[in-house]
Design an enzyme around this catalytic site. Structure first.
Site, PDB file in Angstrom:
ATOM      1  N   GLU A 283     -19.799  -5.459 -38.214  1.00 38.30           N
ATOM      2  CA  GLU A 283     -19.804  -4.578 -39.377  1.00 38.30           C
ATOM      3  C   GLU A 283     -20.609  -5.102 -40.557  1.00 38.30           C
ATOM      4  O   GLU A 283     -20.790  -4.396 -41.551  1.00 38.30           O
ATOM      5  CB  GLU A 283     -18.368  -4.299 -39.819  1.00 38.30           C
ATOM      6  CG  GLU A 283     -17.604  -3.360 -38.908  1.00 38.30           C
ATOM      7  CD  GLU A 283     -16.963  -4.060 -37.715  1.00 38.30           C
ATOM      8  OE1 GLU A 283     -16.337  -3.391 -36.879  1.00 38.30           O
ATOM      9  OE2 GLU A 283     -17.110  -5.305 -37.621  1.00 38.30           O
TER      10      GLU A 283
ATOM     11  N   GLU B 160       2.799  -5.320 -48.791  1.00 34.02           N
ATOM     12  CA  GLU B 160       1.780  -4.670 -47.987  1.00 34.02           C
ATOM     13  C   GLU B 160       1.455  -3.287 -48.558  1.00 34.02           C
ATOM     14  O   GLU B 160       2.135  -2.791 -49.464  1.00 34.02           O
ATOM     15  CB  GLU B 160       2.255  -4.549 -46.535  1.00 34.02           C
ATOM     16  CG  GLU B 160       2.378  -5.888 -45.820  1.00 34.02           C
ATOM     17  CD  GLU B 160       1.028  -6.484 -45.428  1.00 34.02           C
ATOM     18  OE1 GLU B 160      -0.027  -5.908 -45.774  1.00 34.02           O
ATOM     19  OE2 GLU B 160       1.035  -7.536 -44.762  1.00 34.02           O
TER      20      GLU B 160
ATOM     21  N   GLY C  24      -6.853  -3.456 -31.164  1.00 32.54           N
ATOM     22  CA  GLY C  24      -7.828  -2.846 -32.060  1.00 32.54           C
ATOM     23  C   GLY C  24      -8.720  -3.816 -32.798  1.00 32.54           C
ATOM     24  O   GLY C  24      -9.889  -3.529 -33.025  1.00 32.54           O
TER      25      GLY C  24
ATOM     26  N   HIS D 235      -7.853 -10.220 -42.799  1.00 37.69           N
ATOM     27  CA  HIS D 235      -6.476 -10.468 -42.375  1.00 37.69           C
ATOM     28  C   HIS D 235      -5.726 -11.133 -43.511  1.00 37.69           C
ATOM     29  O   HIS D 235      -6.332 -11.753 -44.388  1.00 37.69           O
ATOM     30  CB  HIS D 235      -6.430 -11.402 -41.157  1.00 37.69           C
ATOM     31  CG  HIS D 235      -7.233 -10.931 -39.993  1.00 37.69           C
ATOM     32  ND1 HIS D 235      -6.705 -10.178 -38.978  1.00 37.69           N
ATOM     33  CD2 HIS D 235      -8.545 -11.107 -39.687  1.00 37.69           C
ATOM     34  CE1 HIS D 235      -7.647  -9.904 -38.090  1.00 37.69           C
ATOM     35  NE2 HIS D 235      -8.769 -10.447 -38.498  1.00 37.69           N
ATOM     36  N   ARG D 236      -4.400 -11.046 -43.487  1.00 38.36           N
ATOM     37  CA  ARG D 236      -3.632 -11.840 -44.432  1.00 38.36           C
ATOM     38  C   ARG D 236      -3.500 -13.248 -43.852  1.00 38.36           C
ATOM     39  O   ARG D 236      -3.181 -13.424 -42.670  1.00 38.36           O
ATOM     40  CB  ARG D 236      -2.275 -11.217 -44.734  1.00 38.36           C
ATOM     41  CG  ARG D 236      -1.215 -11.356 -43.664  1.00 38.36           C
ATOM     42  CD  ARG D 236       0.106 -10.736 -44.127  1.00 38.36           C
ATOM     43  NE  ARG D 236       1.214 -11.106 -43.265  1.00 38.36           N
ATOM     44  CZ  ARG D 236       2.052 -10.246 -42.703  1.00 38.36           C
ATOM     45  NH1 ARG D 236       1.901  -8.952 -42.901  1.00 38.36           N
ATOM     46  NH2 ARG D 236       3.051 -10.672 -41.948  1.00 38.36           N
TER      47      ARG D 236
ATOM     48  N   ASP E 243     -17.980 -10.595 -34.731  1.00 34.01           N
ATOM     49  CA  ASP E 243     -17.314  -9.562 -35.500  1.00 34.01           C
ATOM     50  C   ASP E 243     -16.787 -10.161 -36.792  1.00 34.01           C
ATOM     51  O   ASP E 243     -16.632 -11.385 -36.924  1.00 34.01           O
ATOM     52  CB  ASP E 243     -16.155  -8.956 -34.693  1.00 34.01           C
ATOM     53  CG  ASP E 243     -15.635  -7.669 -35.316  1.00 34.01           C
ATOM     54  OD1 ASP E 243     -16.464  -6.866 -35.773  1.00 34.01           O
ATOM     55  OD2 ASP E 243     -14.418  -7.475 -35.352  1.00 34.01           O
TER      56      ASP E 243
END
Length: 491
Positions: free
Chosen positions: A233, A289, A187, A169-170, A165
């Protein structure tokens, strides 16, 4: 004839002659807060502190402390620019990505000599190895916990390599060979794989890929249920370009990397090891964010031990994103639109004409749904569509429902419906005690103790601005004469 391969440089070549879409500067800039501070005025948009606006993507060629590197910011900070780069109408990008999910083209593995990402290699055992000197990662604000990789695609697999996958991400640079990574609980498939490795007390091999074709950075933001566990993806990006994404074997880890990236970091997510996010700054903050607020520093991030840094030879491009910018809206919002369309098209086909997740919600918290009613039996179907949207994407908080004569990409038109096709005492639905995004600062028990038991719960809102079908003739907009050649009056 050799097929021209897609990568970031090809995309930049396509837009660099348009000053509204691209601007490069040789003026020296400090990556520590100044670079993002400059771009805030020029093109960040989104929920960034005002003044800001939509503007060109920017390449900074003279980055303090990094003589050979460039930093790109804001590449996707315009929906119209995303449409141009993906060769598709910006209004229907959600449906385009939805179609791409259903017809993925799997990535392919190429030989080392076909991987420009590996032209320059630094290994952790090399003298003086320090990711803070090799990776020109900016900070967004002076309060940031450190330099962040904010547009890096993490590639990982489960332990037996039957599933892989990619997610974003940060990731904060904490030490010479150490990153802190925030993996949102639940998730994220990379998190699922990391839990498997942690239970076995084994390090998880990953690569972090930076500086990519926007087909990749957009496509990888899909989440369940649209892309279930085991769905890689990168196949979405393959479908967008009708060309498989090229992978190459890692040099120091048993994992794949994206062969045409600008930068790659290799390493391991370490089992049962955590690090304080702001261990070097003690500001109490992480980075801004998408809702527009500084995220709180996490006391226990998972740790990535970096084993190598690789990059292209010719002025490699570090790609960065401002967390609350329009760029995040494009990356997260368009795929959310696709997820909503996928579910509603299955359940109530033909009733939702289009979906838009606007900047006001950061691409995640709000959606506008354009509804088509054929007859009286369709009355109420619009609210069914809203419920389906919440089911498709649990982090959604607010849904606007409008008729199909409303331009969902024009907030004035959307709000006009609330003023002329809406009555607050009957056209509002509130759903309390539901899950939502923990980065919304209003979602804490102190704000609403009756409905919010723990952080990340929310009351969700549906605003129904659609006209009841049986009185639709009383809500027809003023009709103007069609003048097909109107543009001649501007010449």
């Amino acid at each position: 004839m050799t097929e021209q391969l897609w990568d970031l440089r090809r995309v930049l070549d396509e837009i660099k002659d348009d000053p509204q879409q691209y601007h490069a500067t040789d003026v020296e800039v400090d990556p520590d807060a100044e670079l993002s501070g400059v771009y805030r005025y020029i093109g960040a948009g989104g929920t960034v502190e005002r003044p800001t606006k939509e503007g060109p993507a920017m390449v900074f060629n003279n980055v303090k402390g990094f003589s050979d590197a460039r930093v790109l910011i804001g590449l996707m900070a315009s929906r119209k620019r995303v449409g141009k780069m993906l060769h598709h109408d910006f209004r229907t990008l959600g449906q385009f990505l939805n179609d791409s999910v259903s017809k993925p083209i799997a990535p392919v593995v190429v030989d080392e000599n076909q991987a420009p990402a590996h032209e320059v290699v630094y290994r952790a055992e090399d003298p003086g190895f320090d990711i803070r000197k090799l990776v020109p990662a900016p900070t967004n604000t002076p309060l940031d916990a450190g330099p962040y990789i904010s547009c890096g695609v993490v590639f990982g697999s489960n332990m037996d390599k039957t599933m892989s996958d990619v997610t974003t991400h940060r990731m904060v640079l904490e030490d010479k060979d150490k990153l802190g990574i925030f993996i949102q609980p639940g998730g994220r498939h990379i998190g699922h794989f990391a839990e498997e490795f942690e239970k076995a007390n084994k390090p998880m091999p990953i690569t972090i890929n930076i500086g990519l074709d926007p087909a990749v950075t957009t496509g990888v933001t899909f989440e369940p249920p649209t892309t279930p566990l085991g769905y890689n993806e990168l196949g979405v990006a393959g479908a967008i370009r009708n060309q498989a994404v090229q992978l190459v074997d890692g040099l120091t880890v048993d994992q794949k990397a994206i062969a045409r990236a600008e930068y790659t970091l290799e390493g391991y997510i370490m089992p049962n090891e955590r690090i304080q996010e702001d261990i070097n700054t003690h500001t109490g903050k992480a980075m801004p964010e998408f809702p527009g607020y500084d995220g709180d520093a996490n006391p226990a991030l998972q740790v990535i031990k970096v084993t190598a840094v690789t990059h292209r030879k010719d002025h490699p491009i570090m790609q960065s994103v401002i967390g609350p910018s329009e760029e995040h809206v494009s990356m997260a919002g368009i795929t959310t639109e696709a997820s909503i369309l996928q579910l509603v098209n299955r359940a109530i086909p033909g009733k939702v004409k289009n979906v838009y997740n606007p900047p006001a919600g950061g691409g995640k918290l709000m959606t506008i749904m354009q509804i088509h009613k054929d007859n009286e039996a369709d009355e109420g179907i619009q609210r069914q569509a809203a419920i389906l949207a919440f089911a498709a994407f649990k982090e959604l908080k607010t849904v606007f429902l409008v008729d199909d004569d409303v331009d969902i990409f024009d907030m004035n038109d959307v709000v006009w419906t609330i003023n002329t096709r809406f009555q607050a005492d009957q056209d509002v639905m509130v759903l309390s005690g539901m899950r939502n995004h923990p980065l919304d600062p209003s979602e804490r028990p102190a704000y609403d103790p009756k409905s919010i038991r723990i952080r990340g719960m929310s009351s969700k809102l549906v605003i129904d601005g659609t006209v009841p079908f049986d009185i639709r003739d009383q809500f027809e907009r003023a009709q103007f004469k069609e003048v097909p050649d109107w543009e001649k009056y501007l010449k």
